[in-house]
Design an enzyme around this catalytic site. Structure first.
Site, PDB file in Angstrom:
ATOM      1  NE  ARG A 294      -3.792  -1.975   2.260  1.00  0.00           N
ATOM      2  CZ  ARG A 294      -4.573  -2.292   3.259  1.00  0.00           C
ATOM      3  NH1 ARG A 294      -4.711  -1.464   4.264  1.00  0.00           N
ATOM      4  NH2 ARG A 294      -5.235  -3.428   3.259  1.00  0.00           N
TER       5      ARG A 294
ATOM      6  CB  SER B 256      -8.287  -2.106   3.039  1.00  0.00           C
ATOM      7  OG  SER B 256      -9.221  -2.499   3.995  1.00  0.00           O
ATOM      8  CG  HIS B 257      -9.265   0.473   6.321  1.00  0.00           C
ATOM      9  ND1 HIS B 257      -8.716  -0.773   6.112  1.00  0.00           N
ATOM     10  CD2 HIS B 257      -8.392   1.141   7.086  1.00  0.00           C
ATOM     11  CE1 HIS B 257      -7.570  -0.857   6.746  1.00  0.00           C
ATOM     12  NE2 HIS B 257      -7.340   0.292   7.338  1.00  0.00           N
TER      13      HIS B 257
ATOM     14  CG  ASP C  66     -13.299  -2.287   4.361  1.00  0.00           C
ATOM     15  OD1 ASP C  66     -14.068  -3.132   3.868  1.00  0.00           O
ATOM     16  OD2 ASP C  66     -12.070  -2.470   4.449  1.00  0.00           O
TER      17      ASP C  66
ATOM     18  CG  ASP D 259     -11.162  -4.215   0.912  1.00  0.00           C
ATOM     19  OD1 ASP D 259     -11.532  -3.569   1.917  1.00  0.00           O
ATOM     20  OD2 ASP D 259     -10.386  -5.181   0.988  1.00  0.00           O
TER      21      ASP D 259
ATOM     22  CG  ASP E 238     -11.665  -6.614   3.917  1.00  0.00           C
ATOM     23  OD1 ASP E 238     -11.968  -5.421   4.098  1.00  0.00           O
ATOM     24  OD2 ASP E 238     -10.476  -6.997   3.804  1.00  0.00           O
ATOM     25  NE  ARG E 239     -10.469  -2.952   8.224  1.00  0.00           N
ATOM     26  CZ  ARG E 239      -9.635  -2.221   8.927  1.00  0.00           C
ATOM     27  NH1 ARG E 239     -10.067  -1.135   9.533  1.00  0.00           N
ATOM     28  NH2 ARG E 239      -8.371  -2.558   9.040  1.00  0.00           N
TER      29      ARG E 239
ATOM     30  CB  THR F 283      -2.496  -8.055  13.732  1.00  0.00           C
ATOM     31  OG1 THR F 283      -2.760  -7.827  15.111  1.00  0.00           O
ATOM     32  CG2 THR F 283      -3.277  -7.070  12.898  1.00  0.00           C
TER      33      THR F 283
ATOM     34  CD  GLU G 243      -7.463  -9.268  11.989  1.00  0.00           C
ATOM     35  OE1 GLU G 243      -6.353  -9.057  12.500  1.00  0.00           O
ATOM     36  OE2 GLU G 243      -7.733  -8.993  10.807  1.00  0.00           O
TER      37      GLU G 243
ATOM     38  CB  SER H  30      -9.156  -4.165  12.878  1.00  0.00           C
ATOM     39  OG  SER H  30      -8.914  -5.456  12.346  1.00  0.00           O
TER      40      SER H  30
ATOM     41  CE  LYS I 236     -10.475  -7.248   7.340  1.00  0.00           C
ATOM     42  NZ  LYS I 236      -9.035  -7.426   7.520  1.00  0.00           N
TER      43      LYS I 236
HETATM   44  C1  G1P Z   1      -5.122  -3.441  10.216  1.00  0.00           C
HETATM   45  C2  G1P Z   1      -5.850  -4.150  11.329  1.00  0.00           C
HETATM   46  C3  G1P Z   1      -5.773  -5.642  11.119  1.00  0.00           C
HETATM   47  C4  G1P Z   1      -6.305  -5.999   9.737  1.00  0.00           C
HETATM   48  C5  G1P Z   1      -5.604  -5.182   8.679  1.00  0.00           C
HETATM   49  C6  G1P Z   1      -6.221  -5.398   7.302  1.00  0.00           C
HETATM   50  O1  G1P Z   1      -3.774  -3.803  10.220  1.00  0.00           O
HETATM   51  O2  G1P Z   1      -5.337  -3.791  12.586  1.00  0.00           O
HETATM   52  O3  G1P Z   1      -6.482  -6.295  12.125  1.00  0.00           O
HETATM   53  O4  G1P Z   1      -6.121  -7.359   9.461  1.00  0.00           O
HETATM   54  O5  G1P Z   1      -5.687  -3.795   8.982  1.00  0.00           O
HETATM   55  O6  G1P Z   1      -7.570  -5.019   7.262  1.00  0.00           O
HETATM   56  P1  G1P Z   1      -2.629  -2.893  10.893  1.00  0.00           P
HETATM   57  O7  G1P Z   1      -2.735  -1.531  10.264  1.00  0.00           O
HETATM   58  O8  G1P Z   1      -2.960  -2.819  12.344  1.00  0.00           O
HETATM   59  O9  G1P Z   1      -1.347  -3.607  10.605  1.00  0.00           O
HETATM   60 ZN    ZN Z   2     -10.740  -3.893   3.808  1.00  0.00          ZN
END
Ligand code: G1P
Ligand code: ZN
Length: 559
Positions: A23, A115-116, A287, A289, A291-292, A356, A375, A377, A388
């Site tokens: 990313r 992602s988010h 979110d 994409d 998955d959240r 994580t 998780e 998150s 997820k």
């Molecule tokens: C974060 C979340 C983690 C999740 C990931 C992808 O990662 O804390 O649980 O799997 O995004 O969605 P982090 O930024 O903490 O490494």
């Molecule tokens: Zn995501």
């Protein structure tokens, strides 16, 4: 008939995938050959299996997705891939990619998402490789990709191969004497039919529409201008009979309409408001994409993801997928509050605690040992795919509500009464200076591992906590024995309360410190989380000297 050409290139520094893929800012990805290099390295890691292979390609609709799909088509054609399955307009949610990889038994897939994280020309982009099980590539694979990026000298491409992806169609090409196919598929079809196998749609529809005995259950589903828009439209409007007032932000936008597409109380605050103000029984947001998920009840009653996991775990039998296949084991990531552990104990199910990142659940699922995991998150999912799955979580909750006849809040209260309550909060300090955060973590680790720390007492707000265990979490995968070290500093107290510190692995610049606090109460379950956790939060800030190192008085986000 087209021919591939070889283009000279030079390595870029820093193409190391994080918690979930590579990313960076869009500006970084559009540098000459930057994206091409990374795609070539993904293909090179799979070198021995490329000829005759199929890959799935799709993304969350953010800025740059279409351009990068075009590059993947041209580079895959040159590298001997036989077929690409591409979502129409480059759109596929992350869980849908996972499902399509599994359904069509492909070599893997490339997911274009950050992602988010916000999208747009000045924001983030991301590329992630998923393997044939549908899950994010393992650390070993992403390390191998990274290693290749440090020495890449050339990539292969078919510059004049142009393939439209705006219509559902099958395109065939002749490249270097081989046949190359691009199948553009309906982005939602496969996924939606799978959801209809997993869940009892008529039962959910009856809940939403109401029956003679029960008034309609009013839902508000927010796609946050992300990829789930078309999925929400198909599932909630067309299948479950909802109306426009039950959905919001269901058109995917390249910049998510300026929203930060992360479903939590801070970034989805307007959903919270809308649920509070409207006559809604249930709210959910996803979110960028898909998955959240975030789950809300009436009056925007907030379900923490850790509680959501535990409540689902205790009620899975009402979902046809689990009624048929059974429940084998439960899991959570290490910083996730331990509510699900109690359900596992009560039901004599195995419980796994992994680092994580969703990739750590995959091996357990593939080995048939894990059915449901989550998780803190805002990630919840099951072994129906290897990612997820936000929409799945909302449908799972609606299934429970339809079955029990209870409200969201009643479900939680009954759960806490039976199991006690794990109060949980996470403080995020986003975009801090990397050096000072790293220093904070190493000083803290030294403090935590120095003699006398275990057994020491810490007090705040009239409460005292005695340290029982302090370490940097490491994990040995029970299936392949691979080891993941340094996954977060954790302090566990005598009463089971915990403080965890981690640096984020998904940011695109600077450092983000995450502080997680989890405290168990057997009886006093009705209080406000902020009150129950206040003392532990101040102990966490003190021990780490966080304000001093980050220069921040307040976190950016509290969940
Ligand atoms: C974060 C979340 C983690 C999740 C990931 C992808 O990662 O804390 O649980 O799997 O995004 O969605 P982090 O930024 O903490 O490494
Ligand atoms: Zn995501």
């Amino acid at each position: 008939m087209s021919n591939s050409v070889t283009v000279d290139t030079k390595p870029y520094e820093g193409q190391k995938p994080g918690t979930s893929g590579l990313r960076k800012k869009v500006k970084v990805f559009i540098q000459e050959n930057y994206t091409e290099n990374f795609i070539q390295c993904i293909l090179d890691v799979n070198k021995t299996s490329l000829i005759g292979s199929t890959l799935v390609v799709g993304g969350d609709g953010r800025y740059l997705v279409k351009e990068v799909v075009d590059k993947i088509i041209k580079i895959s054609a040159a590298n001997g891939v036989s077929k690409l399955i591409v979502g129409q307009n480059g759109i596929l949610s992350t869980p849908a990619v996972s499902y399509i990889i599994r359904k069509y038994k492909t070599l893997g897939g490339i997911v274009l998402t950050a992602s988010h994280n916000p999208g747009g020309a000045d924001e983030d982009f991301g590329i992630k490789f998923n393997c044939s099980n549908g899950g994010p590539a393992s650390d070993a694979t992403t390390d191998a990709i990274y290693k290749l990026t440090t020495s890449i000298k050339q990539y292969k491409i078919v510059p004049d191969l142009n393939c439209a992806i705006d219509k559902i169609d099958v395109h065939t090409f002749k490249v270097d004497q081989r046949q190359f196919t691009v199948e553009v598929i309906d982005a939602v079809e496969d996924y939606v039919s799978y959801m209809k196998e997993i869940f009892d749609f008529p039962k959910i529809k009856a809940l939403i529409q109401g029956t003679e005995q029960r008034k309609p259950f009013n839902v508000l589903i927010d796609a946050m201008n992300g990829v789930t828009g078309p999925y929400v439209k198909r599932i909630f409007l067309e299948e479950l009979g909802c109306s426009e007032k039950n959905v919001r932000r269901i058109v995917p936008l390249e910049d998510f309409g300026g929203a930060h597409p992360d479903p939590n109380l801070t970034y989805a605050a307007d959903l919270v408001e809308a649920v509070k103000e409207g006559d809604y029984d249930f709210g959910a947001a996803f979110d960028g994409d898909g998955d959240r998920n975030m789950i809300l009840g009436r009056d925007a009653f907030f379900v923490t993801p850790s509680d959501s996991l535990a409540v689902l775990a205790d009620n899975l039998e009402c979902i046809p997928y689990f009624a048929r296949g059974g429940v084998r084991g439960l899991a959570r990531s290490m910083p996730t509050a331990a509510a699900v552990d109690r359900v596992a104990a009560a039901r004599a199910l195995p419980l796994f605690e992994v680092p994580t990142g969703w990739k750590y659940f995959g091996n357990l699922m593939d080995a048939g040992q894990l059915s449901l995991c989550g998780e803190e998150s805002f990630g919840t999912g099951s072994d129906h795919v290897r990612e997820k799955d936000g929409l799945w979580a909302a449908l799972a909750w609606l299934s429970l509500l339809a079955h029990s006849g209870r409200s969201v809040q009643e479900m939680l209260q009954a759960h806490w009464k039976q199991f006690g309550r794990n109060y949980f909060t996470r403080y995020d300090y986003e975009n801090c200076t990397s050096e000072s955060c790293e220093e904070m973590m190493s000083v803290l680790e030294r403090t935590m591992t120095s003699p006398g720390f275990v057994g020491s007492a810490h007090s705040a707000g009239g409460k005292e906590y005695v340290v029982k265990l302090a370490d940097n979490f490491s994990y040995v995968d029970p299936i392949d024995q691979s080891v993941a070290k340094r996954q977060g500093l954790r302090i566990i107290f005598e009463d089971g309360s915990r403080i965890v510190f981690r640096l984020s692995g998904t940011g695109s610049s600077g450092a983000t410190v995450r502080v997680y606090v989890d405290s168990y109460e057997a009886v006093s379950v009705g209080g406000a989380a902020a009150d129950a956790l206040g003392p532990l939060v101040s102990i966490a800030l003190d021990i780490s000297r966080l304000k001093q190192y980050t220069g921040r008085d307040e976190p950016t986000v509290i969940t």
